[in-house]
Structures are given as structure tokens and as C-alpha cells.
Design an enzyme around this catalytic site. Structure first.
Site, PDB file in Angstrom:
ATOM      1  N   ASP A  17      14.311 -31.750  -5.229  1.00 31.44           N
ATOM      2  CA  ASP A  17      15.131 -31.312  -4.092  1.00 31.44           C
ATOM      3  C   ASP A  17      16.523 -30.956  -4.605  1.00 31.44           C
ATOM      4  O   ASP A  17      17.510 -31.656  -4.370  1.00 31.44           O
ATOM      5  CB  ASP A  17      15.201 -32.447  -3.064  1.00 31.44           C
ATOM      6  CG  ASP A  17      15.719 -31.978  -1.703  1.00 31.44           C
ATOM      7  OD1 ASP A  17      15.743 -30.759  -1.464  1.00 31.44           O
ATOM      8  OD2 ASP A  17      16.084 -32.841  -0.889  1.00 31.44           O
ATOM      9  N   GLU A  96      14.746 -20.833   1.997  1.00 30.89           N
ATOM     10  CA  GLU A  96      14.931 -21.011   3.438  1.00 30.89           C
ATOM     11  C   GLU A  96      15.490 -19.766   4.128  1.00 30.89           C
ATOM     12  O   GLU A  96      16.415 -19.115   3.620  1.00 30.89           O
ATOM     13  CB  GLU A  96      15.860 -22.201   3.699  1.00 30.89           C
ATOM     14  CG  GLU A  96      15.901 -22.629   5.151  1.00 30.89           C
ATOM     15  CD  GLU A  96      16.169 -24.111   5.298  1.00 30.89           C
ATOM     16  OE1 GLU A  96      16.445 -24.533   6.433  1.00 30.89           O
ATOM     17  OE2 GLU A  96      16.102 -24.845   4.302  1.00 30.89           O
ATOM     18  N   LYS A 132      10.861 -21.347   3.976  1.00 32.45           N
ATOM     19  CA  LYS A 132      11.245 -22.494   4.804  1.00 32.45           C
ATOM     20  C   LYS A 132      11.817 -22.011   6.133  1.00 32.45           C
ATOM     21  O   LYS A 132      12.668 -21.122   6.177  1.00 32.45           O
ATOM     22  CB  LYS A 132      12.287 -23.358   4.099  1.00 32.45           C
ATOM     23  CG  LYS A 132      11.731 -24.224   2.996  1.00 32.45           C
ATOM     24  CD  LYS A 132      12.798 -25.058   2.338  1.00 32.45           C
ATOM     25  CE  LYS A 132      13.167 -26.278   3.152  1.00 32.45           C
ATOM     26  NZ  LYS A 132      14.113 -27.157   2.412  1.00 32.45           N
ATOM     27  N   THR A 156      10.539 -27.145   8.038  1.00 33.88           N
ATOM     28  CA  THR A 156      11.480 -28.197   7.698  1.00 33.88           C
ATOM     29  C   THR A 156      12.147 -28.774   8.945  1.00 33.88           C
ATOM     30  O   THR A 156      11.923 -28.307  10.055  1.00 33.88           O
ATOM     31  CB  THR A 156      12.517 -27.656   6.699  1.00 33.88           C
ATOM     32  OG1 THR A 156      13.319 -28.743   6.208  1.00 33.88           O
ATOM     33  CG2 THR A 156      13.415 -26.607   7.343  1.00 33.88           C
ATOM     34  N   PHE A 178      11.671 -35.514   7.721  1.00 34.65           N
ATOM     35  CA  PHE A 178      12.920 -36.001   7.142  1.00 34.65           C
ATOM     36  C   PHE A 178      13.042 -37.518   7.320  1.00 34.65           C
ATOM     37  O   PHE A 178      13.497 -37.998   8.359  1.00 34.65           O
ATOM     38  CB  PHE A 178      14.099 -35.277   7.783  1.00 34.65           C
ATOM     39  CG  PHE A 178      14.449 -33.972   7.117  1.00 34.65           C
ATOM     40  CD1 PHE A 178      13.463 -33.142   6.620  1.00 34.65           C
ATOM     41  CD2 PHE A 178      15.765 -33.575   6.992  1.00 34.65           C
ATOM     42  CE1 PHE A 178      13.776 -31.944   6.002  1.00 34.65           C
ATOM     43  CE2 PHE A 178      16.089 -32.377   6.378  1.00 34.65           C
ATOM     44  CZ  PHE A 178      15.095 -31.553   5.872  1.00 34.65           C
TER      45      PHE A 178
END
Length: 327
Positions: A17, A96, A132, A156, A178
Site C-alpha cells: 500500500d 484510482e 479503483k 475501495t 477498510f
């Protein structure tokens, strides 16, 4: 004895990440994820200055209107960073879509197609990219269309079960629940409550989603994200994928001891889920999100945070573009 990171890789696909190339090389993950915050921090670090300046120079020569030039530079930069990362990993990179498009299905699709086209123009197959999108209703519908075109997606900012269910029903390739941000919300709302890692609300949420998917036979992958400590990661060993920042990867690499899978696709039948469930309607999705205060608040704040970082990135690009123009 293998360290915890080495053991974890036996049970889950480890995903970095980060946009830090040195960290990616050090920890040798399968995949990597980026988002507006990671892109912004990577640009601030200066490690991508040579790429940024090259893109700015190229776009300046086209003499585009300023707003259009900034958007072009931003898209090219995000893709160029993804390409750099792909040179260091065997798998995929997640790129993303602008968070400001999170409630616009058509615009999200258009941006995703554009990003994929930039990768393909650079010789990168879409099989190595995950697009994303925020898991709003609009983002999920965009992903459903993109998946039908062979553009696989990573949904996400997953905080609630309704989001996870809708993603699976839409045929999304992968979701990112998350973990740490869910814990943040509970700590803020219930400061007197302490949680063992395996009992944290975010960990329990991922376990619920994972078993639901496996019991109903959904192929959608679950990738735990947003970790606050190594205990959360250990408690989710066996999850399809886990995306972990360099600090926690380093901790895992320095720790020894036995690690066993906490999640297993063969566990089965722990929820007794009915097999005949009609897909969620938009009205049902919105109602369930409204009823889940934590999920609705954290989704909104997550989108806002990514929007703010995108704006900061564009401000940096603008400064660079104007300084180059006056050079």
C-alpha cells in the site's frame, strides 16, 4: 524460522500500500495499490520529479488550456507512477479514478477508460491493472459496466455490508474493506471500549464479508486494507489479499512466531446464508447505508479526504506548469 511476513505470504496475497519504489523492492509484494493520498505523498517526496517534469514539458508543448493541461498531467502522472511500480512487481497495480467523480457513473466510466487507454498506449495490458472506484452506488454501477469490458475493478472505501453485497452482485473483481478506519470511528464514538485485534469491528467486518462471499460462491476477492497494527493483519491471515503499508510490512518482517490462517474458504456454513437472494435495489442500498451510520459517515469522509488530496496534487502540478511556462 520464517518471519511473520514470509508466513503471511503463504496464506494471503500481500499487496504493498505505497508508491515508494524502494519499499516495494524491499518487501517483494505480489501487487501494489495507490490512491490520491499515496500519489500526493510520492510527488511531495521528490522521487518522481523526473517523471513529472517530463510530462509537464510534453503537455506544455501542446499549448492546452490550463485546466485541461492540469487534468492531462495528473492522469499521465498517475499512470506513469503505476508503470514504475509494475516494473517492480509480478502482479497488478490499482489506479484510482478521481474521487470527485464518485457520484457520477458516466464520468467514472469515461475516466477509467481513459486511464486504461494510457496504460495500453504504454504497452501495459489491462490484465495488470485494477481500476479503483469508491463503493458508492454510482461507483459500483460504473464497475459493473467496466467489468463487462474486461476492465477489472477494485472497489475501495468499503465500510458497510451493503457495499460489499452490492459489489459482489455487480460482479466486481475485488473489494477493499477498510479495517483501521472502522476502528477509528468506534474509538471516537466509544472511547472507553478496548478491543483485542481479532475482536475489532473492522476485523469482524472483513470476516463477515469473506465468509458471505465464500458461502454464496461469489468470485469477488476480499482485500483487507487500512491497517492500524500488525495484530489486525495476523487476525485476517488467509483473507484473499491484504494491502499493507511499508511501516507495518517492516514490523511483520521483524517479527517471528507462528502464524496460522484465521480465514479459510473451506470454513463454510457459519452464517447460514440463504442461496436465493434478489440483488439489492438502489433504494435498498441507500436505505441500508443510511441505517449504517458508521459506514455512511466514513464513506463520505473517505471520499472528501481523497478529493482534498487530489486538489493538492493539482495545485502542485499547477505550480510546476506555471513555473515551467515562465522558464
Amino acid at each position: 524460522m520464517m518471519n511473520l511476513l514470509e508466513q503471511l505470504k503463504q496464506y494471503s496475497v500481500v499487496v504493498a500500500d505505497t508508491g515508494d519504489i524502494d519499499a516495494i523492492r524491499q518487501f517483494a509484494p505480489e501487487d501494489a495499490t495507490t490512491n490520491p493520498s499515496i500519489i500526493l505523498n510520492s510527488v511531495k517526496s521528490g522521487s518522481y520529479d523526473h517523471i513529472l517534469m517530463s510530462i509537464v514539458d510534453s503537455v506544455r508543448q501542446k499549448k492546452l488550456p490550463t485546466e485541461e493541461a492540469i487534468a492531462s498531467i495528473s492522469d499521465q502522472l498517475i499512470v506513469a507512477m503505476g508503470i514504475e511500480i509494475l516494473e517492480c512487481i509480478p502482479g497488478r497495480v490499482s489506479t484510482e479514478v478521481d474521487a470527485r467523480l464518485s457520484y457520477d457513473t458516466a464520468a467514472s466510466i469515461a475516466k477509467a477508460r481513459h486511464l486504461v487507454s494510457l496504460y495500453e498506449q504504454a504497452g501495459i495490458s489491462r490484465s495488470r491493472i485494477l481500476i479503483k472506484l469508491a463503493a458508492t452506488w454510482e461507483g459500483i454501477k460504473a464497475a459493473q459496466i467496466l467489468e463487462s469490458e474486461g476492465i477489472q475493478c477494485n472497489l475501495t472505501l468499503i465500510f458497510g455490508f451493503a457495499q460489499a453485497r452490492a459489489c459482489a452482485e455487480a460482479g466486481v473483481f475485488l473489494i477493499s474493506p477498510f479495517v483501521g478506519r472502522i476502528l477509528d470511528w468506534y474509538r471516537r464514538e466509544y472511547p472507553e471500549t478496548d478491543y483485542l485485534p481479532e475482536d475489532e469491528p473492522g476485523v469482524q467486518s472483513v470476516k463477515q464479508i469473506f465468509h458471505y462471499y465464500r458461502e454464496l460462491g461469489y468470485p469477488t476477492l476480499v482485500m483487507g486494507a487500512s491497517f492500524r497494527n500488525t495484530g489486525e493483519i495476523v487476525a485476517l491471515a488467509g483473507c484473499d489479499r491484504l494491502t499493507i503499508n511499508p511501516a507495518l510490512l517492516s514490523q511483520l518482517q521483524s517479527l517471528e512466531g507462528g502464524l496460522h490462517p484465521a480465514l479459510s474458504a473451506s470454513a463454510g456454513n457459519v452464517m447460514n446464508v440463504e442461496q436465493t437472494i434478489d440483488p439489492l435495489t438502489e433504494a435498498q442500498f441507500r436505505q441500508q447505508m443510511q441505517d449504517d451510520v458508521m459506514a455512511s459517515e466514513m464513506l463520505a469522509s473517505g471520499i472528501s479526504g481523497f478529493e482534498a488530496d487530489q486538489v493538492q496534487l493539482e495545485q502542485l502540478i499547477t505550480t510546476c506548469l506555471l513555473s515551467e511556462s515562465s522558464a
